[in-house]
Design a protein around this motif. Structure first.
Motif, mmCIF file in Angstrom:
data_model
loop_
_atom_site.group_PDB
_atom_site.id
_atom_site.type_symbol
_atom_site.label_atom_id
_atom_site.label_comp_id
_atom_site.label_asym_id
_atom_site.label_seq_id
_atom_site.Cartn_x
_atom_site.Cartn_y
_atom_site.Cartn_z
ATOM 1 N N PHE A 75 40.169 40.070 -29.836
ATOM 2 C CA PHE A 75 40.691 41.490 -29.299
ATOM 3 C C PHE A 75 41.608 41.046 -28.280
ATOM 4 O O PHE A 75 42.683 41.446 -28.051
ATOM 5 C CB PHE A 75 39.614 42.085 -28.728
ATOM 6 C CG PHE A 75 39.044 43.152 -29.853
ATOM 7 C CD1 PHE A 75 39.712 44.418 -30.224
ATOM 8 C CD2 PHE A 75 37.680 43.137 -30.242
ATOM 9 C CE1 PHE A 75 39.208 45.091 -31.089
ATOM 10 C CE2 PHE A 75 37.340 43.913 -31.188
ATOM 11 C CZ PHE A 75 37.982 44.977 -31.783
ATOM 12 N N VAL A 76 41.447 39.857 -27.553
ATOM 13 C CA VAL A 76 42.390 39.299 -26.563
ATOM 14 C C VAL A 76 43.520 38.859 -26.995
ATOM 15 O O VAL A 76 44.844 39.107 -26.557
ATOM 16 C CB VAL A 76 41.735 38.024 -25.444
ATOM 17 C CG1 VAL A 76 42.498 37.512 -24.846
ATOM 18 C CG2 VAL A 76 40.442 38.725 -24.760
ATOM 19 N N SER A 77 43.389 38.212 -28.420
ATOM 20 C CA SER A 77 44.611 37.853 -28.893
ATOM 21 C C SER A 77 45.609 38.856 -29.568
ATOM 22 O O SER A 77 46.688 38.918 -29.463
ATOM 23 C CB SER A 77 44.352 36.725 -30.381
ATOM 24 O OG SER A 77 43.615 35.863 -29.919
ATOM 25 N N LEU A 78 44.860 40.016 -29.811
ATOM 26 C CA LEU A 78 45.537 41.097 -30.356
ATOM 27 C C LEU A 78 46.358 41.755 -29.116
ATOM 28 O O LEU A 78 47.546 42.056 -29.155
ATOM 29 C CB LEU A 78 44.567 41.996 -31.018
ATOM 30 C CG LEU A 78 45.083 43.513 -31.539
ATOM 31 C CD1 LEU A 78 46.013 43.226 -32.624
ATOM 32 C CD2 LEU A 78 43.876 44.537 -31.927
ATOM 33 N N ALA A 79 45.387 41.912 -28.099
ATOM 34 C CA ALA A 79 46.093 42.556 -27.000
ATOM 35 C C ALA A 79 47.493 41.512 -26.320
ATOM 36 O O ALA A 79 48.464 42.233 -26.082
ATOM 37 C CB ALA A 79 45.227 42.582 -25.717
ATOM 38 N N LEU A 80 47.201 40.413 -26.512
ATOM 39 C CA LEU A 80 48.432 39.417 -25.918
ATOM 40 C C LEU A 80 49.864 39.488 -26.857
ATOM 41 O O LEU A 80 50.627 39.579 -26.199
ATOM 42 C CB LEU A 80 47.763 38.040 -25.984
ATOM 43 C CG LEU A 80 46.979 37.443 -24.983
ATOM 44 C CD1 LEU A 80 46.242 36.202 -25.290
ATOM 45 C CD2 LEU A 80 47.541 37.544 -23.485
ATOM 46 N N GLY A 81 49.392 39.853 -28.097
ATOM 47 C CA GLY A 81 50.484 40.089 -29.071
ATOM 48 C C GLY A 81 51.254 41.152 -28.525
ATOM 49 O O GLY A 81 52.564 41.287 -28.724
ATOM 50 N N GLY A 82 50.447 42.429 -28.304
ATOM 51 C CA GLY A 82 51.111 43.695 -27.882
ATOM 52 C C GLY A 82 51.828 43.509 -26.729
ATOM 53 O O GLY A 82 53.211 43.962 -26.423
ATOM 54 N N VAL A 83 51.393 42.753 -25.371
ATOM 55 C CA VAL A 83 52.062 42.629 -24.331
ATOM 56 C C VAL A 83 53.373 41.887 -24.555
ATOM 57 O O VAL A 83 54.266 42.083 -23.726
ATOM 58 C CB VAL A 83 50.970 41.817 -23.232
ATOM 59 C CG1 VAL A 83 51.784 41.167 -22.282
ATOM 60 C CG2 VAL A 83 49.961 42.779 -22.907
ATOM 61 N N MET A 84 53.393 40.844 -25.428
ATOM 62 C CA MET A 84 54.369 40.023 -25.707
ATOM 63 C C MET A 84 55.878 40.652 -26.446
ATOM 64 O O MET A 84 56.814 40.547 -25.829
ATOM 65 C CB MET A 84 54.122 38.698 -26.467
ATOM 66 C CG MET A 84 53.107 37.735 -26.207
ATOM 67 S SD MET A 84 52.677 36.806 -27.574
ATOM 68 C CE MET A 84 51.479 35.747 -26.579
ATOM 69 N N VAL A 85 55.267 41.854 -26.977
ATOM 70 C CA VAL A 85 56.145 42.761 -27.633
ATOM 71 C C VAL A 85 56.955 43.532 -26.567
ATOM 72 O O VAL A 85 58.190 43.602 -26.366
ATOM 73 C CB VAL A 85 55.847 43.733 -28.727
ATOM 74 C CG1 VAL A 85 56.680 44.621 -28.923
ATOM 75 C CG2 VAL A 85 55.201 43.001 -29.817
ATOM 76 N N LEU A 86 56.160 43.856 -25.463
ATOM 77 C CA LEU A 86 56.721 44.696 -24.363
ATOM 78 C C LEU A 86 57.706 43.743 -23.584
ATOM 79 O O LEU A 86 58.736 44.172 -22.789
ATOM 80 C CB LEU A 86 55.552 45.401 -23.674
ATOM 81 C CG LEU A 86 54.511 46.402 -24.219
ATOM 82 C CD1 LEU A 86 53.517 46.776 -23.228
ATOM 83 C CD2 LEU A 86 55.531 47.578 -24.723
ATOM 84 N N LEU A 87 57.035 42.634 -23.347
ATOM 85 C CA LEU A 87 57.904 41.789 -22.386
ATOM 86 C C LEU A 87 59.310 41.263 -23.261
ATOM 87 O O LEU A 87 60.006 40.479 -22.530
ATOM 88 C CB LEU A 87 57.034 40.441 -21.993
ATOM 89 C CG LEU A 87 55.780 40.778 -21.132
ATOM 90 C CD1 LEU A 87 55.179 39.541 -20.706
ATOM 91 C CD2 LEU A 87 56.486 41.321 -19.887
#
Length: 610
Positions: A388-400
């Motif tokens: 789930f952390v990997s999944l969340a990190l992917g989402g944050v990277m898109v925003l950044l």
């Protein structure tokens, strides 16, 4: 620019590459241990062969920033930057010789465990925040690179491209764990190598041979690496001096291969084989430098092709980072499937970096943030949380990625500036921890804060107040010429040495600091951090006597070997109890063995007498 659209074979090639990458994730999700333990999910069961680990390191650090940025750098600013590739292997040797023995002996899944044991929890949290921010910034740039390529050559919405890249990387990283990442990186490296060689071979043939390409670049002044006297200055304001490139190249590779969580994770996933470590780092250093040289040649090829019509000057493209995909479509757009294969190489470079960073950052979050808050968490639950952390990190990277879209400078320079601003400060803490036993916890914290403030002032300030950079000449004289035969009558752009005068553009006052080259920011930051750490450690020790000692296992073996030559102040700060215990254990084993042999001999003598 007016987009040049893919044909269906191009889409098919790109689709196959993405599908196979995702498929590897599904394969490892349902085979073997099925990624149910943190050891398998984050460390690949600590049993990986050196070959996929080597391929993964190469593919990860040869991101889309290099494939897109370096040809544009050569095209615009010349070839002197390749001097850095001569010195980068020195950085790998430093990492393998001085850093890795300490970290590998420490074990675990997080490199920041060393910081906690050496300096405590406070500075570890500072470094975790800075390291995570740096990683996310790099990932946003890495995602934006291939999206920029797709938008330039197909007209696809750039944010749709970003989501596609991130989505595939998230799928195989979340499902397949580190094993999927390593083997997908291996596949992607093959595609990257294939793509580069196709462009090199086809480009040299199209340019009527390397001799003609070389001559066009020589006339324009871009072969400035042949004029080392022009770059011998030690003035830190010179953008690319030989000294600056030497220091920067060495430091960058020592940092990414010695004090980087991504490299550490792969090191711990490798089989316990000292030879394998040296093979991994040796091949990685050689191949990474080779990639740099080949990318530089591609930059020369692109200029030779556009010497009479610069696409930046005509506004066909809006960034030098688009020169590579623009060239590919102009040269190979009529060949079905080949542009798709080249673009897949750029995709592969980006995917490998993204997946590796997600996996390594998830390992840090689990070990340093989540487990301390939930100490009774089971290993099975920890594995699920990591996903789930990997999944969340992917989402944050898109925003950044919005940051990468609006930063306003080339991808290559931006990545180097961010790395210099944040990466060098953290690396400095590791340097002081491993080599300077006199640095204590509070001194390290003050040094880290001072180094971070200094590097951010120079690094990010330089992005806002960008210094003058000399650009080699281009031409648009052939843009409206439709008859290819008439192009032979046009003169190639010629470099005028009298125009080379960057000193006249240096600024004074506060803005003068922003003229300092990015190649010097890292080493200057390290000096500020280490010197501040030493000074304040000494002051604190005078005010409040610090009797706490540093375990020798946290220091470089070089220090223990040079114990007799160290100042007394250093020797008094080192605790050799762990070494003594090991020596005592070995002595006890030897004594027991000798006792058994003596008893055996006595028994034999007694039996013979009987």
């Amino acid at each position: 620019m007016e987009p040049i659209y893919f044909s269906w074979p191009d889409y098919l090639v790109v689709g196959i590459v993405l599908a196979v990458s995702a498929g590897i994730g599904f394969y490892y999700a349902f085979t073997g241990g099925k990624q149910k333990t943190t050891k398998e999910y984050l460390l690949a069961d600590k049993g990986m062969h050196w070959f996929p680990v080597t391929c993964s390191l190469i593919a990860t650090f040869e991101s889309s920033l290099s494939l897109l940025g370096l040809p544009g750098e050569i095209y615009t600013f010349g070839t002197v930057i390749i001097y850095s590739f001569i010195f980068k292997p020195i950085g790998v040797i430093i990492a393998a010789k001085f850093y890795l023995p300490v970290f590998r002996k420490m074990g675990g899944i997080s490199l920041y465990k060393y910081v906690r044991e050496r300096y405590g929890r406070v500075i570890q949290m500072f470094m975790l925040v800075a390291g995570t921010f740096q990683m996310l910034m790099f990932c946003s740039l890495i995602m934006f690179g291939p999206a920029l390529s797709i938008s330039a050559v197909t007209g696809v919405n750039i944010w749709l491209a970003v989501i596609s890249v991130a989505g595939v990387a998230i799928i195989y990283t979340v499902l397949g764990g580190l094993k999927a990442v390593l083997w997908t990186d291996t596949l992607q490296l093959v595609i990257m190598i294939g793509g580069i060689f196709v462009v090199l071979i086809y480009g040299i043939v199209d340019g009527n041979g390397m001799a003609e390409i070389w001559e066009a670049n020589k006339l324009s002044g871009r072969l400035d690496f042949l004029e080392p006297a022009k770059f011998i200055s030690v003035d830190p304001r010179v953008r690319h001096s030989i000294w600056g490139l030497a220091i920067h190249g060495t430091m960058v590779f020592a940092t990414i291969y010695g004090t980087n969580q991504l490299s550490f994770q792969r090191l711990m996933a490798l089989k316990r084989d000292r030879t394998g470590i040296y093979i991994v780092y040796g091949l990685t250093a050689f191949t990474t430098c080779a990639f740099g040289i080949f990318s530089a040649i591609i930059g020369l090829i692109i200029f030779a092709r556009n010497k009479h019509c610069d696409p930046l000057a005509t506004k066909d493209i809006f960034s030098k980072d688009q020169l590579y995909p623009h060239y590919v479509m102009k040269l190979m757009g009529h060949l079905p499937g080949l542009p798709g294969f080249i673009l897949s190489a750029i995709f592969s470079a980006s995917l490998s970096s993204l997946s590796s960073m997600m996996s390594s950052t998830a390992a840090v979050f689990l070990q340093e943030f989540i487990k301390p808050c939930f100490p009774k968490m089971t290993d099975k639950t920890a594995t699920v949380v990591s996903k789930f952390v990997s999944l969340a990190l992917g989402g944050v990277m898109v925003l950044l990625t919005f940051f990468a879209k609006n930063v306003g400078v080339g991808l290559f320079t931006t990545a180097l500036a961010i790395g210099g601003a944040l990466g060098s400060t953290s690396a400095s803490v590791f340097v002081s921890g491993i080599f300077l036993p006199i640095v204590n916890q509070k001194g390290a914290i003050i040094g880290f804060i001072a180094g971070s403030a200094y590097s951010i002032f120079l690094g990010f300030g330089g992005l806002i107040n960008r210094p003058y950079v000399y650009r080699y000449p281009v031409s648009t004289a052939g843009c409206n010429v439709t008859d290819v035969n008439l192009l032979t009558n046009l003169t190639s752009p010629v470099y005028d040495p009298s125009t080379w005068n960057p000193q006249s553009h240096y600024r004074s006052g506060l803005n003068g600091f922003y003229d300092i080259s990015y190649t010097w920011i890292g080493i200057l930051d390290m000096l500020v951090t280490v010197i501040a750490s030493i000074i304040f450690s000494h002051i604190i020790n005078l005010i409040k006597k610090d009797t706490e000692k540093v375990d020798s296992k946290l220091l470089s073996p070089l220090l223990t070997h040079a114990y007799c030559f160290m100042p007394k102040m250093w020797r008094d700060r080192i605790n050799f109890n762990d070494c003594d215990e090991e020596f005592t254990d070995e002595s006890n084993k030897s004594t027991k063995k000798e006792s058994v042999e003596v008893l055996s001999e006595s028994s034999e003598v007694t039996n013979s007498k009987l």
